[in-house]
Structure formats: structure tokens, C-alpha cells
Scaffold this motif. Structure first.
Motif, PDB file in Angstrom:
ATOM      1  N   PHE B  97       0.837  -1.209   0.000  1.00 16.05           N
ATOM      2  CA  PHE B  97       0.000   0.000   0.000  1.00 16.05           C
ATOM      3  C   PHE B  97       0.867   1.252   0.000  1.00 16.05           C
ATOM      4  O   PHE B  97       0.603   2.223  -0.739  1.00 16.05           O
ATOM      5  N   SER B  98       1.896   1.262   0.829  1.00 14.45           N
ATOM      6  CA  SER B  98       2.765   2.440   0.903  1.00 14.45           C
ATOM      7  C   SER B  98       3.400   2.701  -0.455  1.00 14.45           C
ATOM      8  O   SER B  98       3.465   3.851  -0.915  1.00 14.45           O
ATOM      9  N   ARG B  99       3.853   1.641  -1.099  1.00  9.44           N
ATOM     10  CA  ARG B  99       4.460   1.800  -2.441  1.00  9.44           C
ATOM     11  C   ARG B  99       3.443   2.324  -3.431  1.00  9.44           C
ATOM     12  O   ARG B  99       3.732   3.204  -4.249  1.00  9.44           O
ATOM     13  N   PHE B 100       2.256   1.766  -3.393  1.00  5.96           N
ATOM     14  CA  PHE B 100       1.205   2.171  -4.334  1.00  5.96           C
ATOM     15  C   PHE B 100       0.921   3.663  -4.192  1.00  5.96           C
ATOM     16  O   PHE B 100       0.738   4.377  -5.181  1.00  5.96           O
ATOM     17  N   ALA B 190     -12.846  16.936  -3.926  1.00  6.75           N
ATOM     18  CA  ALA B 190     -12.317  18.051  -3.126  1.00  6.75           C
ATOM     19  C   ALA B 190     -11.162  18.721  -3.861  1.00  6.75           C
ATOM     20  O   ALA B 190     -10.357  18.043  -4.506  1.00  6.75           O
ATOM     21  N   PRO B 191     -11.054  20.046  -3.749  1.00  7.59           N
ATOM     22  CA  PRO B 191      -9.897  20.751  -4.349  1.00  7.59           C
ATOM     23  C   PRO B 191      -8.663  20.525  -3.472  1.00  7.59           C
ATOM     24  O   PRO B 191      -8.133  21.462  -2.865  1.00  7.59           O
ATOM     25  N   PHE B 192      -8.255  19.265  -3.389  1.00  4.73           N
ATOM     26  CA  PHE B 192      -7.278  18.902  -2.370  1.00  4.73           C
ATOM     27  C   PHE B 192      -5.887  19.465  -2.647  1.00  4.73           C
ATOM     28  O   PHE B 192      -5.095  19.644  -1.720  1.00  4.73           O
ATOM     29  N   ASP B 193      -5.577  19.742  -3.920  1.00  4.81           N
ATOM     30  CA  ASP B 193      -4.293  20.386  -4.191  1.00  4.81           C
ATOM     31  C   ASP B 193      -4.234  21.755  -3.519  1.00  4.81           C
ATOM     32  O   ASP B 193      -3.232  22.129  -2.892  1.00  4.81           O
ATOM     33  N   LYS B 194      -5.336  22.496  -3.600  1.00  4.73           N
ATOM     34  CA  LYS B 194      -5.386  23.823  -2.966  1.00  4.73           C
ATOM     35  C   LYS B 194      -5.419  23.693  -1.439  1.00  4.73           C
ATOM     36  O   LYS B 194      -4.764  24.443  -0.730  1.00  4.73           O
ATOM     37  N   SER B 211     -11.603   7.126   0.405  1.00  2.47           N
ATOM     38  CA  SER B 211     -12.340   5.859   0.254  1.00  2.47           C
ATOM     39  C   SER B 211     -13.011   5.720  -1.111  1.00  2.47           C
ATOM     40  O   SER B 211     -13.004   4.645  -1.711  1.00  2.47           O
ATOM     41  N   HIS B 212     -13.613   6.805  -1.601  1.00  8.79           N
ATOM     42  CA  HIS B 212     -14.245   6.746  -2.927  1.00  8.79           C
ATOM     43  C   HIS B 212     -13.312   7.276  -4.009  1.00  8.79           C
ATOM     44  O   HIS B 212     -13.764   7.572  -5.115  1.00  8.79           O
ATOM     45  N   GLY B 213     -12.015   7.424  -3.671  1.00  6.18           N
ATOM     46  CA  GLY B 213     -11.052   7.937  -4.650  1.00  6.18           C
ATOM     47  C   GLY B 213     -10.098   6.863  -5.149  1.00  6.18           C
ATOM     48  O   GLY B 213      -9.824   6.751  -6.350  1.00  6.18           O
ATOM     49  N   GLY B 222      -5.013   5.827  -9.047  1.00  6.53           N
ATOM     50  CA  GLY B 222      -4.183   6.049  -7.855  1.00  6.53           C
ATOM     51  C   GLY B 222      -4.857   6.873  -6.784  1.00  6.53           C
ATOM     52  O   GLY B 222      -4.300   7.049  -5.698  1.00  6.53           O
ATOM     53  N   GLY B 223      -6.033   7.413  -7.065  1.00  6.26           N
ATOM     54  CA  GLY B 223      -6.761   8.161  -6.049  1.00  6.26           C
ATOM     55  C   GLY B 223      -6.449   9.653  -6.082  1.00  6.26           C
ATOM     56  O   GLY B 223      -5.931  10.184  -7.056  1.00  6.26           O
ATOM     57  N   ILE B 224      -6.753  10.299  -4.976  1.00  6.55           N
ATOM     58  CA  ILE B 224      -6.717  11.767  -4.928  1.00  6.55           C
ATOM     59  C   ILE B 224      -5.304  12.314  -5.123  1.00  6.55           C
ATOM     60  O   ILE B 224      -5.127  13.378  -5.737  1.00  6.55           O
ATOM     61  N   LEU B 225      -4.290  11.610  -4.629  1.00  3.73           N
ATOM     62  CA  LEU B 225      -2.942  12.147  -4.753  1.00  3.73           C
ATOM     63  C   LEU B 225      -2.514  12.161  -6.223  1.00  3.73           C
ATOM     64  O   LEU B 225      -1.912  13.131  -6.701  1.00  3.73           O
ATOM     65  N   GLU B 226      -2.869  11.103  -6.935  1.00  6.33           N
ATOM     66  CA  GLU B 226      -2.567  11.076  -8.370  1.00  6.33           C
ATOM     67  C   GLU B 226      -3.445  12.081  -9.117  1.00  6.33           C
ATOM     68  O   GLU B 226      -2.960  12.817  -9.989  1.00  6.33           O
TER      69      GLU B 226
END
Lengths: 77, 399
Positions: B97-100, B190-194, B211-213, B222-226
């Protein structure tokens, strides 16, 4: 401070408020919860540059009661 | 008064609607797995209600891994992770998970509810302040209530409001900013980058529930970070493995110091029986498959969502402005929303209705997950059902 300002602040901080009057019960009629109350308090603090004790809002439930609280305890004019 | 009498009351709006419409969308008894079709009362229904976005709960490779793990490890370790539940698969899954995610370390909870509700109260202290998106999930809000520190909600996805609030946080020991990545009722992201940039500027600790990302957004799932191009994330990340990954469990990833602290201090981890080995190995396998095929799966998910949304719009339905691959049809009052769900159910389509107070008053929605394993024929069946309702039930569309 006017009643209209208080009602506007309440409406701005809730999602899609249908109709708001001076005597609308925020909790019973609009289902306002503790987080909503905090949002309203924060907005009132910003508007009137004061610090409100959250415990004071336990007993108030309508725009008119909020108006009276701010006037009597916090001396908002 | 007997215990029975004390609780023999129906006060929820849902109860009234269930009685009036003689239809209950909740606790449906399903006699099959969470495939694109499910069996209810010996009848087959298209399953647009499950969060099984990628069909992973029925993926043969994942199921094979699970069978192999059951043979080797049995059903459960029958202990908490700190005691005898720390099976070797636990560390393997945490590393995977950490690698992913590209984060340092991970811990695994029995569910994401336990993760969210447990870690916030463990990390935040009375001298801290939490700024939280008003529409965040109940698990995050329950965690915040347990924290016993100052809380200030910001308006949903409103970065300007967050900024105004965070500027008034002088004097607190730590500032936490909490949000979900994908708000699943409406499908907004969410505008999570901002939000993350604001956190960095004000030395705040971000907590995002993806969870839904995960497996749903980002070019490769990859979800919100990607999705938001965030690298070297210095914050706290949580996610459920019970949605797009098709399994069960919850994870928390962060820098190693945070994870180590939680390992020895989070009561919801320390006092819960560890997630069974079968779900650990399955999670690792699901991440392998997502890494290899994520781009293709995301394309299919987005295509399904685009098809449903465009066709429904053409029919005159209103959908939420979802950026995520979630299709929510705006219906209106609680009664109309329940009725719409019932009419779809009668045409063998299982959906999720959301009514006030879960959504704003008279903004009830029917949510559909455009899962990748839906065939074109199944998608067209959904549109046909909506077409029929539009033609036969005009009262549903009166203002």
C-alpha cells in the motif's frame, strides 16, 4: 445589527434553507446540528468581531433568539 | 416500560416512506455476490448500488489468492495486531500500500470507519484545532467529536472559507484540516491540491479520506494524490478497501513517525481483532491488478459514467455535476426520491436513494455507480427504465 443580517448569516451557512423567519426553529425545522451551529457562531464572530461562547447557543434556537442573545449578552448594536 | 416499548417507535423519515410506499430500499436481502447483477427474492437486479466500481469482489485472480490464503492461514488470527494478529501478510500489505501511494508507511484497520473514527481522537489533543469540510463522512465527524478539541467546519469544498478560518488559528498547538477526496453522494472531488497548499502555508496537518477515490480517480486509479498531482505528500491518508478494491478493511498511510505512534496509541486498532489474513493477501493482489490495469479500468469507468449522464440529460433528467465517476440523478423531495428508487426497483434496477437530511432538503438523489463490468446492453436497460418512468410518471417531474 439587524434581524435581516442575522437571518442572512444563518442562511449563508446552511445548505438550501427553504424559508427562514424570525421564529423558525433551527433544530426542529431545519435539522441544524452541532456543526451547523458552530458554523453560524463562526460567521457571527467574523461579522461582529467578537468571541462567542458556544455554550450560549445551547438555549437559543431561532433567529430572534440569536438576535436577542447578541444584543443582551454581547452588546452588539 | 419494557425494553421493547422503549424502542418501539418510528421516528425516522425513512420509516414513514417505507410504510407509505410499501418499499424499503434498505437492508435488502441479497442472495448472491456483488456482481453487476444481484439476486433478490429469486429475481435478478442490475446492481448500481454497490461500491464495487471495478468488479474486484468477483475478480478470479483475487478470489484464487483468497482461497490459497484461507488454506494456509485459516479464517482469522483471533487476536489484535499488537498481540498475535500481526501475521506476515500484514507487513507485506502495508508495504504494498505504501508503495502504491508513494507514502512511507501504512497500518491496516478492520474498517475505514474504525480508522477514521479512531485516529483523529488519537492524534488531536485539547489544545489543537480541527478545520473540517462540513460534508465530511460520519466516520470523520465521529473521530472529530472524540478529539475534544476546538472544531471549525468550513463550507463544502470552499477553499476561500477554509483560508478565512485558518487565518484565525493563532494560539493552537496543532491545526488539522480534514476532508474527503470524493464526496460520494454527489460525486464532487475536493480541491485537495489547494487545500494541501494551504496546509503547507499554515503548517497544518492534512487528513484526507480517499475511500471513494482509490481505484476510482486519477489517471491510473491512484486516487486523490494522483488526481491532483501531489507528490511527497506530508500528511495523513486514509481509505477503505471495501469499495473499488472490492474487499473489506481500512488503511492509514503517512510518515513513519505517525504510523508508529498510531500503532501503539490508536484504541480502535489496539482493541480490534486484526483484519483476517485472507483480506490482507487479497488487498495486495488487488493493488497489483490496479497498478497493471488501472488506466484501462479508469477509462471504462469514466466512459460508463459519461454514457449514463449524457443519456439521462437528453431525457430531461438533472444529474449532479459530478467530477468523479458517480452518476447521481437529482429527484427532489423525499417522497419523489423514494418513489423513483421504487420504480427503478420494479424494473429490476437496484440503486441508492439519498434523502434529507443526508442531502439538502428537496435535493434527494438516486445514486448509481457506473461500475466497469456493466455491459452496453445493461447500460441501455438503465436508460430505458428512466425513459419509461419519464413517460409514465409525469408527477415525479412537476415542480
Amino acid at each position: 445589527m439587524s434581524m435581516e443580517t442575522i437571518m442572512q448569516i444563518i442562511a449563508d451557512n446552511l445548505t438550501d434553507v427553504p424559508q427562514l423567519t424570525e421564529t423558525t426553529s433551527l433544530r426542529a425545522e431545519l435539522n441544524v446540528d452541532s456543526l451547523d451551529v458552530i458554523m453560524i457562531i463562526n460567521a457571527l464572530e467574523d461579522e461582529f468581531s467578537l468571541t462567542i461562547d458556544e455554550d450560549d447557543f445551547v438555549e437559543v434556537d431561532t433567529p430572534a433568539e440569536i438576535f436577542n442573545l447578541l444584543k443582551s449578552k454581547y452588546s452588539v448594536e | 416500560m419494557s425494553v421493547r416499548d422503549k424502542f418501539a417507535f418510528n421516528y425516522r423519515e425513512e420509516d414513514r416512506l417505507v410504510r407509505e410506499l410499501k418499499y424499503n430500499p434498505y437492508y435488502q436481502v441479497i442472495s448472491s455476490g456483488a456482481g453487476s447483477s444481484v439476486e433478490i427474492d429469486s429475481r435478478e437486479y442490475l446492481n448500481l448500488a454497490s461500491n464495487n466500481y471495478l468488479g474486484f469482489s468477483r475478480n478470479p485472480e483475487i478470489l484464487a489468492r483468497m482461497k490459497q490464503t484461507i488454506d494456509q492461514y485459516g479464517a482469522s488470527m483471533c487476536g489484535t495486531p499488537v498481540a498475535c494478529g500481526n501475521v506476515d501478510l500484514y507487513a507485506e500489505t502495508a508495504v504494498a500500500f505504501s508503495r502504491f501511494l508513494g507514502l512511507e508507511d501504512t497500518i491496516i484497520f478492520p474498517s475505514c470507519y474504525q480508522a477514521n473514527a479512531g485516529i483523529i481522537g488519537t492524534l488531536a489533543k485539547p489544545g489543537d484545532i480541527i478545520l473540517v469540510d462540513r460534508s465530511s463522512h460520519a466516520s470523520l465527524l465521529d473521530g472529530i467529536r472524540a478529539a475534544k478539541c476546538k472544531v471549525r467546519p468550513f463550507k463544502h469544498n470552499d477553499v476561500d472559507h477554509l483560508l478565512r478560518l485558518i487565518k484565525r488559528t493563532d494560539g493552537y498547538d496543532n491545526i488539522f484540516v480534514i476532508t474527503e477526496s470524493v464526496f460520494s453522494t454527489e460525486g464532487s472531488i475536493a480541491p485537495f491540491d489547494k487545500i494541501y497548499r494551504i496546509c503547507q502555508e499554515f503548517d497544518a496537518i492534512p487528513i484526507v479520506d480517499d475511500s471513494h477515490g482509490i481505484g476510482v480517480i486519477g489517471k491510473n486509479g491512484g486516487g486523490i494524490l494522483e488526481e491532483k498531482g501531489i507528490e511527497n505528500y506530508e500528511g495523513i491518508y486514509t481509505a477503505s478497501t471495501g469499495k473499488a478494491l472490492g474487499l473489506a478493511g481500512g488503511i492509514v498511510s503517512s510518515v513513519s513517525e505517525v504510523i508508529m505512534y498510531l500503532k501503539y496509541n490508536s484504541a480502535s486498532l489496539l482493541y480490534s481483532t486484526a483484519l483476517p489474513p485472507v483480506f490482507l493477501s487479497a488487498t495486495t493482489k488487488a493493488l497489483e491488478i490496479l497498478s497493471a490495469t488501472g488506466a484501462e479500468l479508469m477509462q471504462k469507468l469514466r466512459a460508463n459514467k459519461a454514457f449514463l449522464t449524457s443519456q439521462l440529460t437528453e431525457l430531461g433528467y438533472r444529474t449532479t455535476e459530478a467530477e468523479a465517476p458517480i452518476c447521481s440523478v437529482i429527484v427532489g423531495s423525499n417522497e419523489k426520491t423514494f418513489l423513483m428508487s421504487k420504480l427503478l426497483f420494479e424494473q429490476s434496477i437496484l440503486t441508492t436513494p439519498f434523502i434529507f437530511p443526508s442531502v439538502a432538503r428537496d435535493k434527494g438523489v438516486i445514486r448509481m455507480i457506473p461500475r466497469v463490468d456493466l455491459t452496453q446492453q445493461q447500460l441501455e436497460c438503465v436508460i430505458e427504465a428512466f425513459r419509461k418512468i419519464k413517460a409514465e410518471r409525469p408527477e415525479l417531474f412537476e415542480q
